[in-house]
Design a protein around this motif. Structure first.
Motif, short mmCIF file in Angstrom:
data_model
loop_
_atom_site.label_atom_id
_atom_site.label_comp_id
_atom_site.label_asym_id
_atom_site.label_seq_id
_atom_site.Cartn_x
_atom_site.Cartn_y
_atom_site.Cartn_z
N ASP A 27 0.87 -1.02 0.04
CA ASP A 27 -0.06 0.13 -0.17
C ASP A 27 0.86 1.53 -0.04
O ASP A 27 0.48 2.34 -0.51
CB ASP A 27 -0.87 0.14 1.14
CG ASP A 27 -1.91 -1.14 1.55
OD1 ASP A 27 -2.71 -1.13 0.58
OD2 ASP A 27 -1.53 -2.12 2.16
N VAL A 28 1.97 1.24 0.50
CA VAL A 28 2.94 2.36 0.48
C VAL A 28 4.31 1.98 0.27
O VAL A 28 4.83 0.69 0.77
CB VAL A 28 2.79 2.90 1.88
CG1 VAL A 28 3.88 4.11 2.17
CG2 VAL A 28 1.47 3.37 2.58
N VAL A 29 5.16 2.97 -0.45
CA VAL A 29 6.47 2.75 -0.86
C VAL A 29 7.44 3.61 -0.14
O VAL A 29 7.05 4.76 -0.34
CB VAL A 29 6.86 2.56 -2.22
CG1 VAL A 29 8.31 2.57 -2.29
CG2 VAL A 29 6.22 1.32 -2.74
N PHE A 30 8.31 3.58 0.74
CA PHE A 30 9.20 4.66 1.20
C PHE A 30 10.64 4.23 0.46
O PHE A 30 11.43 3.27 0.61
CB PHE A 30 9.42 4.35 2.66
CG PHE A 30 8.25 4.44 3.68
CD1 PHE A 30 7.94 5.80 3.68
CD2 PHE A 30 7.53 3.62 4.21
CE1 PHE A 30 6.77 6.08 4.87
CE2 PHE A 30 6.49 3.75 4.92
CZ PHE A 30 6.06 5.15 5.40
N ASP A 31 10.86 5.23 -0.53
CA ASP A 31 11.84 5.26 -1.41
C ASP A 31 13.21 5.77 -1.06
O ASP A 31 13.05 6.87 -0.99
CB ASP A 31 11.31 5.75 -2.90
CG ASP A 31 12.62 5.88 -3.70
OD1 ASP A 31 13.49 5.05 -3.81
OD2 ASP A 31 12.36 6.75 -4.56
N GLY A 32 14.16 4.94 -0.72
CA GLY A 32 15.47 5.57 -0.19
C GLY A 32 16.45 5.07 -1.20
O GLY A 32 17.41 5.56 -0.82
N VAL A 33 16.22 4.56 -2.20
CA VAL A 33 17.20 4.08 -3.31
C VAL A 33 17.03 4.89 -4.38
O VAL A 33 18.14 5.23 -5.20
CB VAL A 33 17.11 2.48 -3.55
CG1 VAL A 33 18.14 2.12 -4.42
CG2 VAL A 33 17.22 1.72 -2.13
N ARG A 79 -3.69 -0.17 -6.06
CA ARG A 79 -4.49 1.09 -6.44
C ARG A 79 -5.05 1.75 -5.13
O ARG A 79 -5.30 1.17 -4.16
CB ARG A 79 -5.90 0.54 -7.21
CG ARG A 79 -6.54 1.81 -7.78
CD ARG A 79 -7.57 1.44 -8.80
NE ARG A 79 -8.16 2.72 -9.60
CZ ARG A 79 -7.69 3.16 -10.62
NH1 ARG A 79 -6.43 2.69 -10.97
NH2 ARG A 79 -8.19 4.26 -11.26
N GLY A 80 -4.55 3.21 -5.19
CA GLY A 80 -4.82 3.94 -3.86
C GLY A 80 -3.55 3.96 -2.98
O GLY A 80 -3.65 4.63 -1.83
N GLY A 81 -2.70 3.35 -3.44
CA GLY A 81 -1.31 3.43 -2.91
C GLY A 81 -0.57 4.66 -2.81
O GLY A 81 -0.90 5.75 -3.72
N ARG A 82 0.52 4.69 -2.02
CA ARG A 82 1.22 6.07 -2.01
C ARG A 82 2.80 5.65 -1.81
O ARG A 82 3.08 4.66 -1.44
CB ARG A 82 1.02 6.81 -0.70
CG ARG A 82 -0.48 7.57 -0.47
CD ARG A 82 -1.49 6.44 0.03
NE ARG A 82 -1.42 6.20 1.39
CZ ARG A 82 -1.73 5.25 1.89
NH1 ARG A 82 -2.28 4.00 1.23
NH2 ARG A 82 -1.79 5.06 3.25
N ASP A 127 2.43 8.69 -14.56
CA ASP A 127 2.57 7.38 -14.35
C ASP A 127 1.56 6.96 -13.19
O ASP A 127 0.80 5.84 -13.28
CB ASP A 127 4.09 7.00 -14.03
CG ASP A 127 4.78 7.16 -15.16
OD1 ASP A 127 4.32 6.95 -16.67
OD2 ASP A 127 6.19 7.35 -15.07
N ALA A 128 1.77 8.01 -12.13
CA ALA A 128 0.93 7.60 -10.86
C ALA A 128 -0.32 7.48 -11.14
O ALA A 128 -1.29 6.58 -10.52
CB ALA A 128 1.36 8.38 -9.76
N VAL A 138 -2.47 5.57 -8.05
CA VAL A 138 -1.61 5.70 -6.91
C VAL A 138 -1.10 7.32 -6.80
O VAL A 138 -1.29 8.12 -7.75
CB VAL A 138 -0.45 4.92 -6.95
CG1 VAL A 138 -0.82 3.42 -7.01
CG2 VAL A 138 0.55 5.24 -7.88
N ALA A 139 -0.50 7.68 -5.55
CA ALA A 139 -0.15 9.20 -5.30
C ALA A 139 1.21 9.17 -5.14
O ALA A 139 1.96 8.17 -4.20
CB ALA A 139 -1.11 9.52 -4.20
N LEU A 140 2.09 10.24 -5.63
CA LEU A 140 3.41 10.29 -5.02
C LEU A 140 3.23 11.59 -4.15
O LEU A 140 2.83 12.70 -4.37
CB LEU A 140 4.21 10.97 -6.43
CG LEU A 140 4.44 9.98 -7.69
CD1 LEU A 140 5.08 10.60 -8.76
CD2 LEU A 140 4.82 8.69 -7.17
#
Length: 214
Positions: free
Chosen positions: A104-110, A124-127, A145-146, A151-153
């Motif tokens: 549901d959520v991605v914390f992008d540190g890479v 769908r509905g993810g962030r 793309d989002a 989904v939401a950025l």
């Protein structure tokens, strides 16, 4: 330093731990707040063995979230498991996204290809919120793309007052023993160049500290 800019270290928290928490702790707290995650949601934390990532794993678990820790290598996988991650995947291995599953959520540190692959895991509905580019580049995922995937950025932002509140909160949590910084390595100040090289090579875990001898 302006007197209004300093923080009192709570009783029960060592000074080096407070230093390790200061920047990364407020960053992790701000991002978790920004995505408005709900208990029971499944979240993927990239660079989960890094300074911010180790704190995100702990804060997300404390919030009732299911955590998928994405790391590079078995040593870092052990760190993530030790912090309570529900699932751990190694993104240096082929097929890691299949093992990670939908989130549901991605914390992008890479950033880079890892981030783009993680973006594809969002329901769908993810962030997705980005906090680092350990790969050397941002994800290059566009708003278009989002929107196409529903989904939401998320752009994490906070006022100076809110940032102070995030900092105080994580320091108090650490003093209470509900979150802890991972200090993976220390270097004397005169070896600061080696510390930077270790971070750049992505060989470090947790927070890297410079010891200053008076």
């Amino acid at each position: 330093m302006d007197a209004a800019g300093v923080f009192v270290v709570p009783d029960g928290l060592a000074l080096d731990e407070a230093v390790a928490l200061l920047a990364d702790g407020r960053t992790a707290s701000m991002m978790l707040d920004a995505v408005r995650a709900r208990a029971g949601e499944r979240v993927l934390v990239e660079a989960a063995a890094g300074g911010v990532g180790t704190l995100l794993v702990q804060l997300a678990k404390a919030a009732g979230l299911r955590v998928v820790a994405a790391v590079g290598g078995e040593r870092k996988a052990e760190v993530a498991r030790g912090l309570g991650a529900d699932d751990v995947v190694d993104y240096t291995e082929p097929g890691w996204t299949e093992r990670a599953g939908a989130v549901d959520v991605v914390f992008d540190g890479v950033g880079g290809e890892i981030a783009r692959a993680a973006f594809g895991l969002l329901r769908r509905g993810g962030r997705m919120v980005s906090f680092g580019l350990a790969s050397g580049e941002w994800s290059a995922v566009s708003e278009e793309d989002a929107a196409e995937r529903g989904v939401a950025l998320v752009q994490a932002a906070a006022t100076p007052e809110e940032m102070r509140a995030f900092t105080r909160d994580v320091l108090e949590r650490a003093a209470a023993g509900t979150v802890r910084p991972v200090i993976g390595q220390r270097f004397p100040l005169e070896r600061a160049g080696e510390a930077h090289a270790a971070i750049q090579s992505r060989a470090t875990v947790g927070k890297t500290l410079l010891d200053v001898v008076r």
